[in-house]
Every structure is written in C-alpha cells, then in structure tokens.
Design an enzyme around this catalytic site. Sequence first.
Site, PDB file in Angstrom:
ATOM      1  N   LEU A  98      -0.762  -5.109   4.811  1.00  0.00           N
ATOM      2  CA  LEU A  98       0.497  -5.720   5.215  1.00  0.00           C
ATOM      3  C   LEU A  98       0.178  -7.177   5.496  1.00  0.00           C
ATOM      4  CD1 LEU A  98       1.956  -3.104   7.749  1.00  0.00           C
ATOM      5  CD2 LEU A  98       2.865  -3.674   5.497  1.00  0.00           C
ATOM      6  N   ASP A  99       1.038  -8.067   5.076  1.00  0.00           N
ATOM      7  CA  ASP A  99       0.816  -9.491   5.317  1.00  0.00           C
ATOM      8  C   ASP A  99       0.689  -9.765   6.812  1.00  0.00           C
ATOM      9  OD1 ASP A  99       0.987 -10.051   2.612  1.00  0.00           O
ATOM     10  OD2 ASP A  99       3.135 -10.467   2.689  1.00  0.00           O
ATOM     11  N   LYS A 100       0.041 -10.856   7.134  1.00  0.00           N
ATOM     12  CA  LYS A 100      -0.148 -11.249   8.531  1.00  0.00           C
ATOM     13  C   LYS A 100       1.188 -11.360   9.249  1.00  0.00           C
ATOM     14  CE  LYS A 100      -2.461 -14.729  11.357  1.00  0.00           C
ATOM     15  NZ  LYS A 100      -3.348 -15.891  11.339  1.00  0.00           N
TER      16      LYS A 100
END
Length: 172
Positions: A98-100
């Site tokens: 999952l993206d930051k």
Amino acid sequence: MRINKFISETGLCSRREVDKMIEARRITINGKLAELGDQVEAGDEVRVDGRLVQAKKPHVYIALNKPVGITSTTEQHVRGNIVDFVGHKERIFPIGRLDKDSEGLILLTNDGDIVNKVLRSENEHEKEYIVTVDKPITPMFLKGMASGVRILGTVTKPCKIKAAGSAYSALS
C-alpha cells in the site's frame, strides 16, 4: 527442497541473499560446499559460516490496518518501514503493498509460498480499493479508471467500478 528456499524459510535471509552466500562459498551441505540449485533433504546438515541452520520455523501471518505514513517495505534504511512499525521478532515481509499515503488492510508473513500464490497475476485474485480523488468524477474519468491506470510506467488491468455512497469503489 532447493537450498535457497530451505534457508530462506528459516527466516535467515531471502533466497537471493542465499544465492549470493553460495557464490561466496559460505554455505555447506553435509560438509561439502553448496552450489546454486543444490537440493536439501530431511536429515541434511546445512551450515552458514559454520553455524548450523535449523529446519523451517512455523509460519507467521499478520493482518495489519496500515496507517498513512508507513511504507510497505522491508528496507531498513527507509524511515517508517512496515517491518519496524510491526516490530515482530521473526523476519516478515508484506504481501503486496500500500502506498505510504494509503491506509488499509495489508498482510505480512514469513511464508514465501503464500506470497507467490496471492500476488501472481495468473491467479487472478480480486482486489478492492476505495478511492478518493481530488478532481470531479465525470463519466470520462470513470471510463479512464475502469480501463486501467498508469502507475510507475505500468498500466493496471481494467477493473469494475461501482458507486459507494459519494465515492467509487474499484475492483481489479
């Protein structure tokens, strides 16, 4: 079982790292220097730098509601990496990412086999995302989302989009 898989499943390091150790002549099987692709069987004595490597440890599976600001990486030099955030005693890694700037469910494990089963595109596992956008949601925008999104030089697979209240949900 291949030597690199055997050692990686103990949690010592990744398969690629094992291959590098083999090339550096740091691994033995029953007293003989290991070679890339060697097989290990029950009862074999495997040593790394002279230290005995024990058989595989029990698998760990963690379901985490990843908060915004945590990076889905095992790289220790990255501040706010997911492994440090979880702080588990075993060597674990995320299944996917999952993206930051994203939050949500992510699984972590020490089971490399399940990672491959879940992530391989040919297994066609459905993933669901709830997306918030910073532009008007028009029919043209939705058509573009449904036909695939360009991310890091790759276009995602086409997906189904459905309204979820005032937001839209994307299934891929």
